[in-house]
Motif scaffolding. Structure first.
Motif, PDB file in Angstrom:
ATOM      1  N   ASN A 126       0.837  -1.192   0.000  1.00 11.82           N
ATOM      2  CA  ASN A 126       0.000   0.000   0.000  1.00 11.82           C
ATOM      3  C   ASN A 126       0.875   1.247   0.000  1.00 11.82           C
ATOM      4  OD1 ASN A 126      -2.082  -1.830   0.364  1.00 11.82           O
ATOM      5  ND2 ASN A 126      -2.310  -1.411   2.538  1.00 11.82           N
ATOM      6  N   ARG A 173      -3.076   4.686  -2.245  1.00 15.64           N
ATOM      7  CA  ARG A 173      -3.838   3.557  -2.796  1.00 15.64           C
ATOM      8  C   ARG A 173      -3.386   2.239  -2.173  1.00 15.64           C
ATOM      9  NH1 ARG A 173      -1.216   5.570  -7.442  1.00 15.64           N
ATOM     10  NH2 ARG A 173      -3.282   6.289  -8.014  1.00 15.64           N
ATOM     11  N   TYR A 174      -4.256   1.232  -2.372  1.00 15.12           N
ATOM     12  CA  TYR A 174      -3.940  -0.108  -1.891  1.00 15.12           C
ATOM     13  C   TYR A 174      -3.010  -0.798  -2.876  1.00 15.12           C
ATOM     14  CZ  TYR A 174      -7.600   0.321   1.578  1.00 15.12           C
ATOM     15  OH  TYR A 174      -8.359   0.726   2.638  1.00 15.12           O
ATOM     16  N   SER A 191      -3.005  -6.316  -0.814  1.00 16.56           N
ATOM     17  CA  SER A 191      -4.241  -5.925  -0.119  1.00 16.56           C
ATOM     18  C   SER A 191      -5.468  -6.095  -1.009  1.00 16.56           C
ATOM     19  CB  SER A 191      -4.150  -4.472   0.349  1.00 16.56           C
ATOM     20  OG  SER A 191      -3.165  -4.330   1.332  1.00 16.56           O
ATOM     21  N   VAL A 192      -5.328  -5.710  -2.273  1.00 16.53           N
ATOM     22  CA  VAL A 192      -6.445  -5.827  -3.214  1.00 16.53           C
ATOM     23  C   VAL A 192      -6.824  -7.295  -3.406  1.00 16.53           C
ATOM     24  CG1 VAL A 192      -7.129  -5.488  -5.632  1.00 16.53           C
ATOM     25  CG2 VAL A 192      -5.966  -3.648  -4.396  1.00 16.53           C
ATOM     26  N   HIS A 239      -8.425  -8.766  -0.252  1.00 17.78           N
ATOM     27  CA  HIS A 239      -9.784  -8.251  -0.078  1.00 17.78           C
ATOM     28  C   HIS A 239     -10.779  -9.007  -0.951  1.00 17.78           C
ATOM     29  CE1 HIS A 239     -13.163  -5.570  -1.173  1.00 17.78           C
ATOM     30  NE2 HIS A 239     -13.122  -5.212   0.099  1.00 17.78           N
ATOM     31  N   ARG A 248      -2.059  -6.221   7.237  1.00 16.93           N
ATOM     32  CA  ARG A 248      -2.614  -4.902   7.583  1.00 16.93           C
ATOM     33  C   ARG A 248      -1.790  -4.238   8.698  1.00 16.93           C
ATOM     34  NH1 ARG A 248      -8.234  -2.626   6.894  1.00 16.93           N
ATOM     35  NH2 ARG A 248      -7.939  -0.556   7.744  1.00 16.93           N
ATOM     36  N   ALA A 275      -3.275   0.739   5.838  1.00 15.37           N
ATOM     37  CA  ALA A 275      -4.154   1.167   4.750  1.00 15.37           C
ATOM     38  C   ALA A 275      -3.804   2.589   4.332  1.00 15.37           C
ATOM     39  CB  ALA A 275      -5.612   1.098   5.211  1.00 15.37           C
ATOM     40  N   ARG A 280      -9.796   2.767  -5.325  1.00 15.93           N
ATOM     41  CA  ARG A 280      -8.604   2.421  -4.561  1.00 15.93           C
ATOM     42  C   ARG A 280      -8.578   0.935  -4.222  1.00 15.93           C
ATOM     43  NH1 ARG A 280      -6.904   6.691  -0.058  1.00 15.93           N
ATOM     44  NH2 ARG A 280      -8.443   5.574   1.156  1.00 15.93           N
ATOM     45  N   MET A 281      -9.739   0.314  -4.051  1.00 16.66           N
ATOM     46  CA  MET A 281      -9.766  -1.117  -3.746  1.00 16.66           C
ATOM     47  C   MET A 281      -9.558  -1.964  -5.003  1.00 16.66           C
ATOM     48  SD  MET A 281      -9.424  -3.418  -1.689  1.00 16.66           S
ATOM     49  CE  MET A 281      -9.351  -2.514  -0.195  1.00 16.66           C
ATOM     50  N   GLY A 300      -6.908  -0.944  -6.764  1.00 15.23           N
ATOM     51  CA  GLY A 300      -5.511  -0.609  -6.930  1.00 15.23           C
ATOM     52  C   GLY A 300      -5.244   0.614  -7.777  1.00 15.23           C
TER      53      GLY A 300
END
Length: 181
Positions: free
Chosen positions: A5, A9-10, A14-15, A18, A70, A75, A177-178, A180
């Motif tokens: 991250n 942005r992620y 992380s993306v 998720h 995380r 984040a 952002r989720m 990327g």
């Protein structure tokens, strides 16, 4: 897209975590909903719960990895356009999702191990039964598992609607952002 991250942005990890968790949660919910309606003579009566448990154990491992990621990789900062109430709601909402996920997985473990037998994970390894002998363990954990599962998918649906609201009504980059971006 970078792995980690940034403040804006992620990252890829992380993306992927998720969306993998989201797909698995909804898939497990659908499988669980379907399998509780199977008749005694249905050929999936044994296979479906075994599949559900195996995927659930792997999801638990992925969630542990996600929490660790995380902690090590915070984040992105909240968008400047988000007020204090929106930031608080976001933190509380994510907390509820994480607690709900772990609650549903732990209750599933307690259902499956109530008889003292471990959980076979795709025939590759077994997770031992460590907590057994609680009076009515299977029934109580089963009720908790069912209510938490329903609550989790409903809350995850609301989470998705909130992301769509940010995208289409607020016209901010929360949803992007989720992905990327």
């Amino acid at each position: 897209m970078q792995w980690r991250n940034t403040s804006a942005r992620y990252g890829l990890v992380s993306v992927l975590l998720h969306w993998l968790v989201a797909l698995v949660v909804f898939g497990l919910f659908a499988l669980g909903y379907w399998m509780v309606g199977l008749s005694y003579y249905d050929p999936w009566r044994q296979s479906a719960p075994d599949l559900h448990k195996s995927i659930g154990i792997l999801l638990f491992a992925v969630m542990l990895l996600r929490v660790l990621w995380r902690l090590l990789n915070p984040a992105p900062a909240a968008l400047a356009s988000h007020g204090q109430l929106t930031r608080l709601a976001s933190k509380l909402g994510h907390g509820v999702l994480y607690l709900g996920l772990f609650g549903v997985m732990i209750s599933g473990y307690l259902i499956s191990t109530a008889d003292g037998r471990g959980i076979e994970v795709f025939g590759l390894f077994s997770v031992p039964a460590t907590l057994t002998g609680i009076p009515q363990q299977e029934d109580i954990a089963g009720a908790i598992h069912e209510y938490l599962a329903w609550g989790l998918v409903i809350f995850a649906g609301l989470h998705g609607l909130a992301a769509l609201k940010h995208h289409f009504i607020d016209r901010d980059s929360t949803l992007l952002r989720m992905f990327g971006r």
